[in-house]
Design a protein around this motif. Structure first.
Motif, PDB file in Angstrom:
ATOM      1  N   ILE A 201      15.871   1.891 -14.025  1.00 33.88           N
ATOM      2  CA  ILE A 201      16.325   3.531 -14.414  1.00 33.88           C
ATOM      3  C   ILE A 201      14.988   4.059 -14.301  1.00 33.88           C
ATOM      4  O   ILE A 201      14.121   3.752 -15.019  1.00 33.88           O
ATOM      5  CB  ILE A 201      16.914   3.789 -15.662  1.00 33.88           C
ATOM      6  CG1 ILE A 201      18.272   2.975 -15.758  1.00 33.88           C
ATOM      7  CG2 ILE A 201      17.179   4.968 -15.984  1.00 33.88           C
ATOM      8  CD1 ILE A 201      18.197   1.524 -16.266  1.00 33.88           C
ATOM      9  N   GLY A 202      14.722   4.945 -13.281  1.00 19.76           N
ATOM     10  CA  GLY A 202      13.690   5.673 -13.000  1.00 19.76           C
ATOM     11  C   GLY A 202      13.140   6.592 -14.199  1.00 19.76           C
ATOM     12  O   GLY A 202      13.762   7.298 -14.688  1.00 19.76           O
TER      13      GLY A 202
ATOM     14  N   VAL B 177       7.556   0.276  -7.741  1.00 20.68           N
ATOM     15  CA  VAL B 177       7.754   1.733  -7.460  1.00 20.68           C
ATOM     16  C   VAL B 177       9.105   2.319  -8.032  1.00 20.68           C
ATOM     17  O   VAL B 177       8.704   3.581  -8.399  1.00 20.68           O
ATOM     18  CB  VAL B 177       7.754   1.759  -5.764  1.00 20.68           C
ATOM     19  CG1 VAL B 177       8.035   3.103  -5.497  1.00 20.68           C
ATOM     20  CG2 VAL B 177       6.575   0.985  -5.386  1.00 20.68           C
ATOM     21  N   ALA B 178      10.086   1.657  -8.021  1.00 19.21           N
ATOM     22  CA  ALA B 178      11.382   2.597  -8.702  1.00 19.21           C
ATOM     23  C   ALA B 178      11.345   2.902 -10.129  1.00 19.21           C
ATOM     24  O   ALA B 178      11.812   3.629 -10.585  1.00 19.21           O
ATOM     25  CB  ALA B 178      12.602   1.745  -8.570  1.00 19.21           C
TER      26      ALA B 178
ATOM     27  N   PHE C 239      11.247   2.363   2.131  1.00 17.62           N
ATOM     28  CA  PHE C 239      10.462   3.030   1.191  1.00 17.62           C
ATOM     29  C   PHE C 239      10.805   4.316   1.037  1.00 17.62           C
ATOM     30  O   PHE C 239      10.712   5.395   0.178  1.00 17.62           O
ATOM     31  CB  PHE C 239       9.037   2.650   1.430  1.00 17.62           C
ATOM     32  CG  PHE C 239       8.570   1.313   0.796  1.00 17.62           C
ATOM     33  CD1 PHE C 239       8.185   1.382  -0.423  1.00 17.62           C
ATOM     34  CD2 PHE C 239       8.365   0.139   1.718  1.00 17.62           C
ATOM     35  CE1 PHE C 239       7.805   0.058  -1.107  1.00 17.62           C
ATOM     36  CE2 PHE C 239       7.912  -0.886   1.181  1.00 17.62           C
ATOM     37  CZ  PHE C 239       7.669  -1.082  -0.142  1.00 17.62           C
ATOM     38  N   GLN C 240      11.300   4.933   2.339  1.00 16.61           N
ATOM     39  CA  GLN C 240      11.828   6.046   2.551  1.00 16.61           C
ATOM     40  C   GLN C 240      13.060   6.337   1.868  1.00 16.61           C
ATOM     41  O   GLN C 240      13.374   7.450   1.273  1.00 16.61           O
ATOM     42  CB  GLN C 240      11.919   6.782   3.989  1.00 16.61           C
ATOM     43  CG  GLN C 240      10.786   6.754   4.687  1.00 16.61           C
ATOM     44  CD  GLN C 240      10.939   6.765   6.290  1.00 16.61           C
ATOM     45  OE1 GLN C 240      11.682   6.385   6.818  1.00 16.61           O
ATOM     46  NE2 GLN C 240      10.028   7.254   6.948  1.00 16.61           N
ATOM     47  N   GLN C 241      13.914   5.483   1.521  1.00 15.73           N
ATOM     48  CA  GLN C 241      14.945   5.445   0.738  1.00 15.73           C
ATOM     49  C   GLN C 241      14.725   5.732  -0.690  1.00 15.73           C
ATOM     50  O   GLN C 241      15.494   6.189  -1.483  1.00 15.73           O
ATOM     51  CB  GLN C 241      16.095   4.277   0.879  1.00 15.73           C
ATOM     52  CG  GLN C 241      16.609   4.197   2.421  1.00 15.73           C
ATOM     53  CD  GLN C 241      17.542   3.095   2.362  1.00 15.73           C
ATOM     54  OE1 GLN C 241      17.519   1.916   1.575  1.00 15.73           O
ATOM     55  NE2 GLN C 241      18.378   3.065   3.409  1.00 15.73           N
ATOM     56  N   LEU C 242      13.413   5.355  -1.017  1.00 15.00           N
ATOM     57  CA  LEU C 242      13.074   5.703  -2.608  1.00 15.00           C
ATOM     58  C   LEU C 242      12.531   7.022  -2.583  1.00 15.00           C
ATOM     59  O   LEU C 242      12.268   7.563  -3.836  1.00 15.00           O
ATOM     60  CB  LEU C 242      11.872   4.605  -2.874  1.00 15.00           C
ATOM     61  CG  LEU C 242      12.470   3.105  -2.789  1.00 15.00           C
ATOM     62  CD1 LEU C 242      11.070   2.198  -3.263  1.00 15.00           C
ATOM     63  CD2 LEU C 242      13.515   2.818  -3.752  1.00 15.00           C
ATOM     64  N   GLY C 243      12.558   7.750  -1.607  1.00 16.98           N
ATOM     65  CA  GLY C 243      11.995   8.821  -1.644  1.00 16.98           C
ATOM     66  C   GLY C 243      10.579   9.181  -1.253  1.00 16.98           C
ATOM     67  O   GLY C 243      10.020  10.216  -1.399  1.00 16.98           O
TER      68      GLY C 243
ATOM     69  N   PHE D 181       0.724  -1.111   0.083  1.00 19.08           N
ATOM     70  CA  PHE D 181      -0.017   0.031   0.127  1.00 19.08           C
ATOM     71  C   PHE D 181       0.798   1.382  -0.133  1.00 19.08           C
ATOM     72  O   PHE D 181       0.280   2.173  -0.625  1.00 19.08           O
ATOM     73  CB  PHE D 181      -1.046  -0.198   1.096  1.00 19.08           C
ATOM     74  CG  PHE D 181      -1.986  -1.036   1.225  1.00 19.08           C
ATOM     75  CD1 PHE D 181      -2.543  -1.578  -0.091  1.00 19.08           C
ATOM     76  CD2 PHE D 181      -2.468  -1.726   2.272  1.00 19.08           C
ATOM     77  CE1 PHE D 181      -3.311  -2.493  -0.115  1.00 19.08           C
ATOM     78  CE2 PHE D 181      -3.552  -2.505   2.169  1.00 19.08           C
ATOM     79  CZ  PHE D 181      -3.794  -3.069   1.132  1.00 19.08           C
ATOM     80  N   ILE D 182       2.182   1.124   0.845  1.00 16.85           N
ATOM     81  CA  ILE D 182       2.980   2.332   0.481  1.00 16.85           C
ATOM     82  C   ILE D 182       3.361   2.647  -0.836  1.00 16.85           C
ATOM     83  O   ILE D 182       3.292   3.702  -1.394  1.00 16.85           O
ATOM     84  CB  ILE D 182       4.176   1.981   1.712  1.00 16.85           C
ATOM     85  CG1 ILE D 182       3.673   2.180   2.946  1.00 16.85           C
ATOM     86  CG2 ILE D 182       5.211   3.207   1.170  1.00 16.85           C
ATOM     87  CD1 ILE D 182       4.987   1.781   4.168  1.00 16.85           C
ATOM     88  N   GLY D 183       3.788   1.413  -1.499  1.00 19.99           N
ATOM     89  CA  GLY D 183       3.894   1.445  -2.981  1.00 19.99           C
ATOM     90  C   GLY D 183       3.077   2.163  -3.772  1.00 19.99           C
ATOM     91  O   GLY D 183       3.314   3.075  -4.643  1.00 19.99           O
ATOM     92  N   LEU D 184       1.997   1.604  -3.705  1.00 21.51           N
ATOM     93  CA  LEU D 184       0.754   2.115  -4.251  1.00 21.51           C
ATOM     94  C   LEU D 184       0.563   3.468  -4.308  1.00 21.51           C
ATOM     95  O   LEU D 184       0.352   4.083  -5.342  1.00 21.51           O
ATOM     96  CB  LEU D 184      -0.489   1.176  -3.771  1.00 21.51           C
ATOM     97  CG  LEU D 184      -1.934   1.628  -4.452  1.00 21.51           C
ATOM     98  CD1 LEU D 184      -2.055   1.401  -5.862  1.00 21.51           C
ATOM     99  CD2 LEU D 184      -2.839   1.212  -3.565  1.00 21.51           C
TER     100      LEU D 184
END
Length: 434
Positions: A370-371, A327-328, A273-277, A245-248
């Motif tokens: 690669i985002g 998510v990335a 997930f915070q490391q992903l921003g 759900f965080i990723g969603l």
């Protein structure tokens, strides 16, 4: 065969309550076989894998009342041990990898067990060595039946011993613990798994009369007892669903509150997930994720590209790497995903590439993402869900994509996520089951 039709690109909003933990449920429900007394379990996830296990227990002779879909009262006072050797048992248990979890309790209380060839996800080899070797060290003998693909175990006298596990397997540790709780003498398990779900199992067994110390560490000591009684137990919220759900929320630029998240049991998951921003706030036991236009992946202090890999608890769970990878794809920056445990779990990336994601599959265990930084939206396609976690990841991708996506083989998603389409519609998602 059912499918999901998803029209993506919609921003979602609202509150969602995570289901009970699937991986805990398979251990806890198996443990009811250890006592002839009543055991009441609540917050049970209403999902295919768990319901299959409950059906299996009923066919074994376990009396089962289900006052609600999320509460069961079990009483294993008249178990048909001979059912374990039947074709019906092999057929049903072969559909469910979690059926291996009844072996430990059966050995402990009834002195024999059968382990079928594992079913479940097709994500690579999932060996049973840790279970079988642990049982052997406690004094069990086993034979492999090549004709029917199952292990038959007998243990007239389980005896406590010292063992050093070759891997901190969660299911392996749980099975050995359940076998050891009524063995003669003391059992010491080093390199034991220490996930919250295993801690929950040990706490439940102690309430039933077991003597387990070291709970939460990788060194468990179990003093055998003669009898276990009934108890009541409530499942933790499912950490994998919470991470999903965080990723969603991030992928769909949505404002979502995850209610009653059991934050103290999530370990390093929020931090990854915070490391992903991804921004989030902890409000009591709720996680609030605000709508974000963009999110940027962190780098290491020397500027190196972030690596997210799985590791035994308290490291990052392998079940969420599929979600992190998806998510990335829309983040600012790049990340290396390293899936150490299962060699087939990253193969679903070909579907994301078809949707427009920029991913390099380096080998069966590693993928570089690669985002796209939202410069290019993912596009809807027709795809098939290969396993539970990849299926949920593809669903998140479809909800963020432009146009219509069709996800086939959603029985895999239903194995791990209860009423997922209904719950997403309440947040505003355009999803229907066809």
């Amino acid at each position: 065969m059912a499918s999901f039709e998803v029209r993506g690109g919609k921003k979602l909003r609202g509150e969602i309550i995570p289901q009970g933990a699937k991986n805990e449920a398979l251990q806890i429900i198996s443990a009811v076989l250890l006592t002839p007394e009543k055991v009441t379990i609540s917050n049970i996830p209403d999902i295919v894998d768990v319901n299959l296990l409950i059906e299996l227990l009923i066919e074994l002779g376990v009396k089962t009342e289900r006052p609600t879909r999320h509460t069961c009262i079990f009483q294993a006072d008249n178990v048909d041990v001979d059912f374990l050797g039947s074709e019906a048992f092999r057929k049903k248990s072969g559909r469910l990898r979690g059926s291996v979890m009844i072996a430990g309790p059966m050995l402990s209380r009834f002195k024999k067990a059968y382990i079928p060839k594992p079913g479940g996800d097709k994500i690579g080899r999932r060996r049973l060595d840790t279970h079988i070797i642990g049982f052997e060290k406690l004094g069990a003998r086993f034979e492999y039946n090549e004709e029917h693909n199952y292990f038959q175990l007998v243990a007239p006298n389980l005896q406590g011993t010292y063992m050093l596990l070759d891997e901190p397997s969660v299911t392996g540790t749980a099975n050995i613990v359940m076998a050891a709780v009524m063995a003669k003498g003391t059992t010491t398990i080093y390199n034991a798994a220490c996930e919250p779900y295993l801690q929950q199992l040990c706490k439940m067994l102690n309430r039933m009369g077991a003597k387990i110390s070291g709970v939460g560490s990788n060194l468990l000591t179990i003093e055998g007892v003669d009898y276990l009684g009934g108890t009541e137990h409530r499942m933790l919220p499912d950490m994998i669903e919470i991470g999903s759900f965080i990723g969603l929320a991030a992928m769909t630029q949505s404002e979502i509150t995850i209610k009653n998240a059991g934050i103290e049991h999530l370990g390093i998951i929020p931090e990854k997930f915070q490391q992903l921003g991804i921004q989030m706030e902890f409000r009591g036991d709720d996680i609030y994720i605000p709508a974000q236009e963009s999110y940027e992946i962190s780098t290491y202090l020397d500027g190196g590209i972030l690596t997210v890999s799985d590791h035994p608890w308290p490291g990052f769970t392998p079940d969420l790497l599929s979600i992190v990878l998806v998510v990335a794809t829309q983040a600012v920056g790049s990340v290396l995903i390293h899936q150490k445990m299962f060699e087939s779990r990253l193969f679903f990336t070909d579907k994301l590439i078809d949707m427009g994601a920029q991913i390099i599959l380096c080998d069966p265990h590693r993928a570089t993402v690669i985002g796209l930084a939202r410069k290019n939206q993912l596009r809807g396609i027709t795809m098939s869900s290969p396993d539970i976690r990849a299926g949920q990841a593809l669903l998140i991708a479809a909800l963020s994509a432009e146009g219509k996506s069709t996800i086939q083989n959603i029985e895999q998603i239903d194995r791990g996520y209860q009423y997922i389409d209904e719950r997403l519609r309440k947040l505003g998602a355009d999803i229907k089951r066809v």
